[in-house]
Design a protein around this motif. Structure first.
Motif, PDB file in Angstrom:
ATOM      1  N   ASP A 235       7.092  13.225 -12.531  1.00 35.14           N
ATOM      2  CA  ASP A 235       7.413  14.336 -13.453  1.00 35.14           C
ATOM      3  C   ASP A 235       8.030  13.865 -14.765  1.00 35.14           C
ATOM      4  OD1 ASP A 235       6.701  15.824 -11.249  1.00 35.14           O
ATOM      5  OD2 ASP A 235       8.728  16.424 -10.736  1.00 35.14           O
ATOM      6  N   PHE A 236       7.598  12.717 -15.254  1.00 30.88           N
ATOM      7  CA  PHE A 236       8.253  12.196 -16.456  1.00 30.88           C
ATOM      8  C   PHE A 236       8.066  13.143 -17.642  1.00 30.88           C
ATOM      9  CE2 PHE A 236       9.035   9.645 -20.200  1.00 30.88           C
ATOM     10  CZ  PHE A 236      10.237   9.045 -19.854  1.00 30.88           C
ATOM     11  N   GLY A 237       9.155  13.345 -18.358  1.00 31.89           N
ATOM     12  CA  GLY A 237       9.107  14.227 -19.526  1.00 31.89           C
ATOM     13  C   GLY A 237       9.777  15.559 -19.281  1.00 31.89           C
ATOM     14  N   THR A 238      10.093  15.858 -18.002  1.00 30.78           N
ATOM     15  CA  THR A 238      10.782  17.103 -17.694  1.00 30.78           C
ATOM     16  C   THR A 238      12.251  16.803 -17.465  1.00 30.78           C
ATOM     17  OG1 THR A 238      10.385  16.854 -15.335  1.00 30.78           O
ATOM     18  CG2 THR A 238       8.745  18.093 -16.576  1.00 30.78           C
ATOM     19  N   GLY A 239      13.063  17.820 -17.379  1.00 27.82           N
ATOM     20  CA  GLY A 239      14.471  17.647 -17.049  1.00 27.82           C
ATOM     21  C   GLY A 239      15.196  16.785 -18.056  1.00 27.82           C
ATOM     22  N   TYR A 240      16.064  15.926 -17.544  1.00 21.16           N
ATOM     23  CA  TYR A 240      16.916  15.133 -18.424  1.00 21.16           C
ATOM     24  C   TYR A 240      16.285  13.790 -18.729  1.00 21.16           C
ATOM     25  CZ  TYR A 240      20.174  18.657 -16.873  1.00 21.16           C
ATOM     26  OH  TYR A 240      20.775  19.843 -16.590  1.00 21.16           O
ATOM     27  N   SER A 241      15.000  13.806 -18.860  1.00 24.48           N
ATOM     28  CA  SER A 241      14.299  12.542 -19.019  1.00 24.48           C
ATOM     29  C   SER A 241      14.719  11.843 -20.299  1.00 24.48           C
ATOM     30  CB  SER A 241      12.816  12.778 -19.055  1.00 24.48           C
ATOM     31  OG  SER A 241      12.504  13.493 -20.206  1.00 24.48           O
ATOM     32  N   SER A 242      14.640  10.550 -20.220  1.00 23.40           N
ATOM     33  CA  SER A 242      14.970   9.774 -21.397  1.00 23.40           C
ATOM     34  C   SER A 242      14.058   8.562 -21.404  1.00 23.40           C
ATOM     35  CB  SER A 242      16.433   9.355 -21.315  1.00 23.40           C
ATOM     36  OG  SER A 242      16.615   8.123 -21.943  1.00 23.40           O
TER      37      SER A 242
ATOM     38  N   TYR B  56       0.806  -1.220   0.000  1.00 21.39           N
ATOM     39  CA  TYR B  56       0.000   0.000   0.000  1.00 21.39           C
ATOM     40  C   TYR B  56       0.839   1.270   0.000  1.00 21.39           C
ATOM     41  CZ  TYR B  56      -3.506  -3.469   1.091  1.00 21.39           C
ATOM     42  OH  TYR B  56      -4.302  -4.588   1.047  1.00 21.39           O
ATOM     43  N   LEU B  57       2.149   1.111  -0.158  1.00 24.41           N
ATOM     44  CA  LEU B  57       3.026   2.292  -0.198  1.00 24.41           C
ATOM     45  C   LEU B  57       3.713   2.431  -1.553  1.00 24.41           C
ATOM     46  CD1 LEU B  57       4.585   4.702   1.141  1.00 24.41           C
ATOM     47  CD2 LEU B  57       6.305   3.017   1.862  1.00 24.41           C
ATOM     48  N   THR B  58       3.596   3.632  -2.122  1.00 27.07           N
ATOM     49  CA  THR B  58       4.346   3.973  -3.329  1.00 27.07           C
ATOM     50  C   THR B  58       5.303   5.107  -2.989  1.00 27.07           C
ATOM     51  OG1 THR B  58       2.544   3.346  -4.812  1.00 27.07           O
ATOM     52  CG2 THR B  58       4.156   4.868  -5.703  1.00 27.07           C
ATOM     53  N   LEU B  59       6.537   5.003  -3.473  1.00 28.87           N
ATOM     54  CA  LEU B  59       7.482   6.097  -3.301  1.00 28.87           C
ATOM     55  C   LEU B  59       7.714   6.742  -4.656  1.00 28.87           C
ATOM     56  CD1 LEU B  59       9.980   4.365  -0.847  1.00 28.87           C
ATOM     57  CD2 LEU B  59       8.270   6.121  -0.293  1.00 28.87           C
ATOM     58  N   GLU B  60       7.542   8.056  -4.720  1.00 24.00           N
ATOM     59  CA  GLU B  60       7.726   8.787  -5.977  1.00 24.00           C
ATOM     60  C   GLU B  60       9.123   9.382  -6.033  1.00 24.00           C
ATOM     61  OE1 GLU B  60       4.587  11.537  -6.855  1.00 24.00           O
ATOM     62  OE2 GLU B  60       3.016  10.043  -6.511  1.00 24.00           O
ATOM     63  N   ILE B  61       9.854   9.003  -7.062  1.00 24.91           N
ATOM     64  CA  ILE B  61      11.205   9.522  -7.241  1.00 24.91           C
ATOM     65  C   ILE B  61      11.240  10.351  -8.524  1.00 24.91           C
ATOM     66  CG2 ILE B  61      12.270   7.575  -6.013  1.00 24.91           C
ATOM     67  CD1 ILE B  61      13.085   6.564  -8.907  1.00 24.91           C
ATOM     68  N   THR B  62      12.265  11.194  -8.662  1.00 23.13           N
ATOM     69  CA  THR B  62      12.338  11.991  -9.893  1.00 23.13           C
ATOM     70  C   THR B  62      13.520  11.562 -10.748  1.00 23.13           C
ATOM     71  OG1 THR B  62      13.518  13.699  -8.713  1.00 23.13           O
ATOM     72  CG2 THR B  62      11.161  14.023  -8.986  1.00 23.13           C
ATOM     73  N   GLU B  63      13.480  12.010 -11.975  1.00 23.71           N
ATOM     74  CA  GLU B  63      14.471  11.571 -12.954  1.00 23.71           C
ATOM     75  C   GLU B  63      15.889  11.994 -12.620  1.00 23.71           C
ATOM     76  OE1 GLU B  63      11.700  11.878 -16.880  1.00 23.71           O
ATOM     77  OE2 GLU B  63      12.490  13.672 -15.944  1.00 23.71           O
TER      78      GLU B  63
ATOM     79  N   SER C 114       3.364   6.117 -23.221  1.00 23.42           N
ATOM     80  CA  SER C 114       2.361   5.189 -22.725  1.00 23.42           C
ATOM     81  C   SER C 114       2.558   3.790 -23.316  1.00 23.42           C
ATOM     82  CB  SER C 114       0.971   5.725 -23.056  1.00 23.42           C
ATOM     83  OG  SER C 114      -0.007   4.812 -22.657  1.00 23.42           O
ATOM     84  N   ARG C 115       2.883   3.748 -24.606  1.00 22.56           N
ATOM     85  CA  ARG C 115       3.064   2.453 -25.276  1.00 22.56           C
ATOM     86  C   ARG C 115       4.291   1.714 -24.727  1.00 22.56           C
ATOM     87  NH1 ARG C 115       3.221   3.549 -31.082  1.00 22.56           N
ATOM     88  NH2 ARG C 115       0.998   4.012 -30.951  1.00 22.56           N
ATOM     89  N   ILE C 116       5.398   2.437 -24.598  1.00 24.26           N
ATOM     90  CA  ILE C 116       6.630   1.820 -24.077  1.00 24.26           C
ATOM     91  C   ILE C 116       6.415   1.351 -22.645  1.00 24.26           C
ATOM     92  CG2 ILE C 116       9.063   2.225 -23.471  1.00 24.26           C
ATOM     93  CD1 ILE C 116       9.090   4.283 -25.803  1.00 24.26           C
ATOM     94  N   ALA C 117       5.790   2.231 -21.842  1.00 27.76           N
ATOM     95  CA  ALA C 117       5.542   1.903 -20.440  1.00 27.76           C
ATOM     96  C   ALA C 117       4.669   0.652 -20.326  1.00 27.76           C
ATOM     97  CB  ALA C 117       4.882   3.078 -19.741  1.00 27.76           C
ATOM     98  N   SER C 118       3.623   0.599 -21.109  1.00 27.70           N
ATOM     99  CA  SER C 118       2.721  -0.556 -21.048  1.00 27.70           C
ATOM    100  C   SER C 118       3.439  -1.836 -21.435  1.00 27.70           C
ATOM    101  CB  SER C 118       1.525  -0.353 -21.980  1.00 27.70           C
ATOM    102  OG  SER C 118       0.848   0.811 -21.601  1.00 27.70           O
ATOM    103  N   SER C 119       4.301  -1.747 -22.458  1.00 24.52           N
ATOM    104  CA  SER C 119       5.024  -2.939 -22.899  1.00 24.52           C
ATOM    105  C   SER C 119       5.979  -3.439 -21.820  1.00 24.52           C
ATOM    106  CB  SER C 119       5.777  -2.667 -24.203  1.00 24.52           C
ATOM    107  OG  SER C 119       6.920  -1.892 -23.928  1.00 24.52           O
ATOM    108  N   ARG C 120       6.341  -2.542 -20.897  1.00 27.27           N
ATOM    109  CA  ARG C 120       7.199  -2.936 -19.780  1.00 27.27           C
ATOM    110  C   ARG C 120       6.398  -3.309 -18.540  1.00 27.27           C
ATOM    111  NH1 ARG C 120      11.363  -0.550 -16.672  1.00 27.27           N
ATOM    112  NH2 ARG C 120      11.234  -2.664 -15.929  1.00 27.27           N
ATOM    113  N   GLY C 121       5.088  -3.282 -18.677  1.00 33.25           N
ATOM    114  CA  GLY C 121       4.233  -3.623 -17.549  1.00 33.25           C
ATOM    115  C   GLY C 121       4.093  -2.503 -16.532  1.00 33.25           C
ATOM    116  N   LEU C 122       4.430  -1.284 -16.935  1.00 31.12           N
ATOM    117  CA  LEU C 122       4.311  -0.148 -16.022  1.00 31.12           C
ATOM    118  C   LEU C 122       2.910   0.460 -16.097  1.00 31.12           C
ATOM    119  CD1 LEU C 122       7.627   1.777 -16.874  1.00 31.12           C
ATOM    120  CD2 LEU C 122       7.266   0.041 -15.116  1.00 31.12           C
ATOM    121  N   THR C 123       2.443   0.951 -14.966  1.00 34.21           N
ATOM    122  CA  THR C 123       1.187   1.684 -14.946  1.00 34.21           C
ATOM    123  C   THR C 123       1.490   3.150 -15.224  1.00 34.21           C
ATOM    124  OG1 THR C 123       0.244   0.175 -13.329  1.00 34.21           O
ATOM    125  CG2 THR C 123      -0.803   2.341 -13.511  1.00 34.21           C
TER     126      THR C 123
END
Ligand code: C2E
Ligand code: CA
Ligand code: CA
Ligand code: CA
Length: 277
Positions: free
Chosen positions: A179-186, A144-151, A221-230
């Motif tokens: 914050d995906f898509g900001t900063g040095y995201s890849s 029940y715990l999620t930790l949010e980290i940044t890029e 979204s497509r890449i994330a889904s293919s990796r099983g990410l929500t």
């Protein structure tokens, strides 16, 4: 011209001195804020688009300054990070929000908590032990715990960071890339980082009606889904955005459309209203 130059120089030093002393006094106040119990955790719901249910809430820190009133996290979080104060403050947020979540779960609300984890907290040696300790203390199941980290994490101390994140996942904690898509995201982070969720930054959701932005979100979204990410869409404000978001295969939304971050008591009312769209 010389005269103006000198005046400008004077003006700048004065402004700079004022800024420095403002920061110093804010830093002093920030040091005392924990002990003086000036912090409060607000909560913002996250909706699962498939079940149309609030499955989770994000913990967002608020500071009620005795003289200045409400100080925005945008102003004091960077200062807390610069000074290292984010470590004890972040620990308090984690403890407080896990305690609240356990209370809600005991009341019958099937809810998870998402807590922001600063880079510095993750770097600190005892972070995995601390998370375990707080979960045990509150008898909260790690699922029940999620930790949010940044890029930005991905850049410093990579090996050490990856190990800690893997350990946290092993004990059952969920890791979200914020914050995906900001900063040095890849896009490659989506396959190299040990994460379960990816939160698409609100700047993309804001412009989701724009074709180019929408194409980017679609690829993520497509890449994330293919990796099983929500995939979670942040900063959803309008109903029209939801239909587009859903068509892109995004599973969860968060934003003012559902609710602004609110105190725990108000959050309880929202659970009871069974907020949905
Ligand atoms: P974040 O983690 O990206 O949190 C989301 C921010 O977007 C929150 O701002 C939230 O109030 C705001 N937001 C949510 N929905 C909408 C929307 O529909 N439209 C718009 N325009 N904004 C929306 P907030 O609460 O001011 O926090 C700002 C940042 O401060 C957070 O961004 C996070 O980076 C940091 N922060 C807040 N609490 C904590 C904490 O406990 N620990 C750490 N390390 N950072 C925190
Ligand atoms: Ca966040
Ligand atoms: Ca975010
Ligand atoms: Ca952020």
């Amino acid at each position: 011209a010389k005269e103006t130059g000198r005046n400008n120089y004077k003006f700048f030093t004065k402004a700079m001195n004022e800024e420095i002393s403002f920061k110093l006094s804010l830093e002093n106040d920030l040091r005392k804020a924990l002990v003086k119990e000036e912090f409060e955790v607000y909560y913002q719901p996250q909706l699962d688009l498939n079940t149309n249910r609030i499955v989770s809430v994000e913990a967002l820190l608020r500071w009620h300054h005795p003289e200045k009133g409400f100080v925005s996290p945008a102003d004091f979080i960077p200062l807390a990070e610069e000074t290292g104060l984010i470590v004890p403050i972040g620990e308090w947020v984690l403890r407080e929000s896990c305690k609240q979540t356990k209370k809600w779960r005991n009341q019958g609300h099937d809810i998870s908590i998402s807590v922001n984890l600063s880079n510095q907290q993750l770097i600190s040696n005892h972070i995995v032990e601390l998370v375990k300790e707080i979960l045990i203390e509150n008898q909260l199941d790690p699922q029940y715990l999620t930790l949010e980290i940044t890029e930005s994490l991905a850049i410093t101390n990579l090996t050490d960071t990856l190990n800690k994140l893997k350990k946290l996942q092993e004990i059952g904690v969920t890791i979200a890339l914020d914050d995906f898509g900001t900063g040095y995201s890849s896009l490659s982070y989506l396959s190299t980082l040990p994460i379960n969720f990816v939160k698409i930054d609100k700047s993309f959701i804001n412009d989701i009606c724009d074709k180019t932005k929408r194409e980017i979100v679609k690829s993520v979204s497509r890449i994330a889904s293919s990796r099983g990410l929500t995939v979670v869409a942040e900063g959803v404000e309008e109903e029209e955005q939801i239909y587009i978001i859903q068509s892109l295969g995004i599973g969860m939304i968060q934003g003012y459309y559902l609710s602004k971050p609110v105190p725990s008591k108000e959050m309880e009312k929202k659970f009871l209203e069974k907020l949905s769209f």
